[in-house]
Scaffold this active site. Sequence first.
Site, short mmCIF file in Angstrom:
data_model
loop_
_atom_site.label_atom_id
_atom_site.label_comp_id
_atom_site.label_asym_id
_atom_site.label_seq_id
_atom_site.Cartn_x
_atom_site.Cartn_y
_atom_site.Cartn_z
N ALA A 46 23.37 16.61 9.15
CA ALA A 46 23.15 15.96 10.45
C ALA A 46 22.26 14.73 10.27
O ALA A 46 21.20 14.80 9.65
CB ALA A 46 22.48 16.94 11.42
N GLY A 135 4.98 17.57 -2.94
CA GLY A 135 6.37 17.26 -3.30
C GLY A 135 6.94 18.26 -4.29
O GLY A 135 7.03 19.46 -4.00
N LYS A 206 -1.69 18.27 4.97
CA LYS A 206 -1.51 19.09 3.76
C LYS A 206 -2.73 19.98 3.54
O LYS A 206 -2.59 21.14 3.12
CB LYS A 206 -1.25 18.18 2.57
CG LYS A 206 0.11 17.47 2.66
CD LYS A 206 0.24 16.32 1.67
CE LYS A 206 1.61 15.66 1.75
NZ LYS A 206 1.69 14.40 1.00
N1 LIG Z 1 10.00 11.10 0.87
C1 LIG Z 1 9.19 11.90 0.19
O1 LIG Z 1 8.80 11.59 -0.93
C2 LIG Z 1 8.75 13.21 0.77
C3 LIG Z 1 7.97 14.08 0.00
C4 LIG Z 1 7.58 15.32 0.53
C5 LIG Z 1 7.97 15.66 1.81
N2 LIG Z 1 8.72 14.79 2.54
C6 LIG Z 1 9.10 15.19 3.90
O2 LIG Z 1 10.51 15.37 3.95
C7 LIG Z 1 10.99 15.00 5.24
C8 LIG Z 1 12.06 13.91 5.10
O3 LIG Z 1 11.49 12.78 4.48
P1 LIG Z 1 12.39 11.51 4.03
O4 LIG Z 1 11.48 10.66 3.22
O5 LIG Z 1 13.66 11.98 3.44
O6 LIG Z 1 12.66 10.83 5.45
P2 LIG Z 1 13.73 9.71 5.83
O7 LIG Z 1 13.18 8.95 6.96
O8 LIG Z 1 14.17 8.97 4.62
O9 LIG Z 1 15.00 10.56 6.33
C9 LIG Z 1 15.03 11.20 7.57
C10 LIG Z 1 16.48 11.58 7.88
O10 LIG Z 1 16.49 12.37 9.06
C11 LIG Z 1 17.45 11.85 9.98
N3 LIG Z 1 16.98 12.09 11.34
C12 LIG Z 1 15.75 11.79 11.85
N4 LIG Z 1 15.70 12.13 13.15
C13 LIG Z 1 16.91 12.67 13.46
C14 LIG Z 1 17.47 13.21 14.62
N5 LIG Z 1 16.80 13.23 15.76
N6 LIG Z 1 18.76 13.67 14.57
C15 LIG Z 1 19.46 13.64 13.43
N7 LIG Z 1 18.97 13.14 12.27
C16 LIG Z 1 17.71 12.66 12.29
C17 LIG Z 1 17.56 10.39 9.67
O11 LIG Z 1 18.77 9.87 10.12
C18 LIG Z 1 17.42 10.41 8.14
O12 LIG Z 1 18.68 10.69 7.59
C19 LIG Z 1 9.76 14.58 6.04
O13 LIG Z 1 9.28 15.68 6.75
C20 LIG Z 1 8.78 14.18 4.95
O14 LIG Z 1 7.43 14.31 5.37
C21 LIG Z 1 9.12 13.60 2.05
N1 LIG Z 2 3.70 9.52 2.01
C1 LIG Z 2 3.48 10.67 1.19
C2 LIG Z 2 4.82 11.27 0.79
C3 LIG Z 2 4.74 12.68 0.31
O1 LIG Z 2 4.35 13.56 1.31
C4 LIG Z 2 2.67 10.27 -0.03
O2 LIG Z 2 2.38 9.07 -0.23
O3 LIG Z 2 2.26 11.15 -0.78
NA NA Z 3 5.28 21.41 -3.55
#
Ligand SMILES: NC(=O)c1ccc[n+]([C@@H]2O[C@H](COP(=O)([O-])OP(=O)(O)OC[C@H]3O[C@@H](n4cnc5c(N)ncnc54)[C@H](O)[C@@H]3O)[C@@H](O)[C@H]2O)c1
Ligand SMILES: N[C@@H](CCO)C(=O)O
Ligand code: NA
Length: 442
Positions: A46, A135, A206
Site C-alpha cells: 500500500a 535500524g 528510541k
Molecule cells: N529510513 C530509515 O533508515 C529507517 C530506519 C529505521 C526505521 N525507519 C522507520 O521506518 C518507517 C518507514 O521509513 P522510510 O524511510 O521507508 O519512509 P519513506 O517516507 O521513505 O516511506 C514511507 C512510505 O509510506 C507510504 N505512505 C505514507 N503514508 C501513507 C498513507 N497514508 N497511505 C499509504 N501509504 C502511505 C509512502 O507512500 C511511502 O511509500 C518509518 O516509521 C521510519 O521511522 C526508517
Molecule cells: N533519522 C534516523 C533514521 C533511523 O531511525 C537517523 O538519523 O538515525
Molecule cells: Na534494531
Amino acid sequence: MIEYRTLKIALLGGGTVGSQVARLLLENGAELSSRSGARIELAGIAVRDLDKPRDAALPRELFTTDAEQLILGADIVVELMGGIEPARELIVKALNSGADVVTGNKQLLAVHGPELFDLAGQVGAQLYYEAAVGGAIPIIRPLRDSLAGDSVTRILGIVNGTTNFVLDRMDVDGDELGEALAVATELGYAEADPTADIGGYDAAAKAALLAGLAFHTNVPLESVYREGIEDITKEQVDLAREMGYVVKLLAICERIADPATGEAAVSARVHPALVPRRHPLAAVHGAHNAVFVQAEAAGDLMFYGAGAGGVQTASAVLGDVVSAARRHVAGGPGVAESTHADLPVLPVSAAVTRYHVTLHVADQPGVLAEIARLFAENGASIETVVQSVAGPAGAADGQSPTATLVIGTHAALEASLAATVEALRASAAVTSIAHVLRIEGA
Ligand SMILES: NC(=O)c1ccc[n+]([C@@H]2O[C@H](COP(=O)([O-])OP(=O)(O)OC[C@H]3O[C@@H](n4cnc5c(N)ncnc54)[C@H](O)[C@@H]3O)[C@@H](O)[C@H]2O)c1
Ligand SMILES: N[C@@H](CCO)C(=O)O
Ligand code: NA
C-alpha cells in the site's frame, strides 16, 4: 516435498525501507519460507502514489492505494509508512483482524505503544519492532529475550545516525555544524526537515522504547528529558578533543534510586555529552549507531551497526517477519510485553551525572576560592581544574585581566550541578560561562 501453508504479508509503505523489504521478500521468498516453515507470500504494497518511482524494481500489480483492503486477509501486516495516523489506525485494524504486526515506527510506539501492546495481548497477536531502534542492529530482541534473565542497570545509546554523522564530521573533519548537516542531507542521512534528528526527538522516542523494555515498565515519551545538538559549536568539539573527550548525542536510560525516598525508579534522557576517547562509544563513527548495555550479571555489552538505511533496516524487518511466521506455524498466543514494574520515571534533576564547565573569570586573588565555594555550597565536588590566563576580554584593551577555567566535577545530582551553574552565572567573580556539557561513560 514439504507442503507449506501460505502466510500472506501486507506491506504498508513502499518508501526507503518498504521497497527493500518488498524486494528481499520477492528475491529470498523460498529461503525465508524454509526458515519459517510456511510459504511467505507478499500479497501487496500500500502506497500513496502508484506512479512514484521506487528504489527497487517491483511488479506494478503489487501496488495499491487501498491499505484497509490489503490488510483484510493478511496474516502478517508490515507497517513502514511512518507517522502516527493512519499508521496507528491501520495497526489496530490489523491486530483486531488477528494478524501479527511488524513495524519500524518508533514515533508511533513511543506515543501509543502501551495501548497497541495491550490490544495485541488481548487478541493474542504479536507486535514486533526490531527496526524501530538502531535500524539493522539487533537490540530489541536481545533486551526482550537474551537479557530476560538478567537485570539491566543502564543503557548508553548512540541511536540517531544523522546527529552522530554531524558530530563526527565536526570532530574528524573540522566542519561547522551547518556544513556537516548539509553533507548529511546530501548523502540522504538527514530528512529534508532535520528537526527530529538534530533536536533529539527521534533519539528521545528510541530512549522511551529502550527504557521501557530494559526496565519492564512504561516510559512515556514526555518523561524523557531531551536536548538536541543545535547549539554544539566547533569550539566545544575542539576543546573536548584537547581534554580527551568526544561529543556524542546519547540516549541514557538508567535504573536509579529516587533521591527523595530511596525507592526504585527510572530515568531516561537524551542530550549531547562528553564521552572519554577510550570508551567504546567514542569509536562509533559516521552514521553508525551503537547501544552500550550494562546488566548485573552480563556486565558490559555493546551492539553496533547500521542504525538507518533502507536495505539495512529491511534486515531487521525481515527477521521480525520470520519470527511472526514461525509463531503462526507453532500456534499459541504471542509473548506479552513484560511491562509489569510500574516504576516512576523521574525528571532529569534526579539523575546523577558529571559536568564540564568552561568559564571566564577575573584573574584576581580569591577568585578561585570563590568559584570552589560555589561548587561546594551547591553539593558539587570539583575533580579537575585547568586554568589558562588572558581570556577573550584580556588586559590589552584596558580591562582587568581574565582567566579561562575548565572545571570537571565528580558525579553529583543533576539538580546540584545545575544549581552550581546558576550560582556561577550570578557571581561577580565570573565574567561569562562559555560551555557546559555533561560527562558520561567515564
Ligand atoms: N529510513 C530509515 O533508515 C529507517 C530506519 C529505521 C526505521 N525507519 C522507520 O521506518 C518507517 C518507514 O521509513 P522510510 O524511510 O521507508 O519512509 P519513506 O517516507 O521513505 O516511506 C514511507 C512510505 O509510506 C507510504 N505512505 C505514507 N503514508 C501513507 C498513507 N497514508 N497511505 C499509504 N501509504 C502511505 C509512502 O507512500 C511511502 O511509500 C518509518 O516509521 C521510519 O521511522 C526508517
Ligand atoms: N533519522 C534516523 C533514521 C533511523 O531511525 C537517523 O538519523 O538515525
Ligand atoms: Na534494531
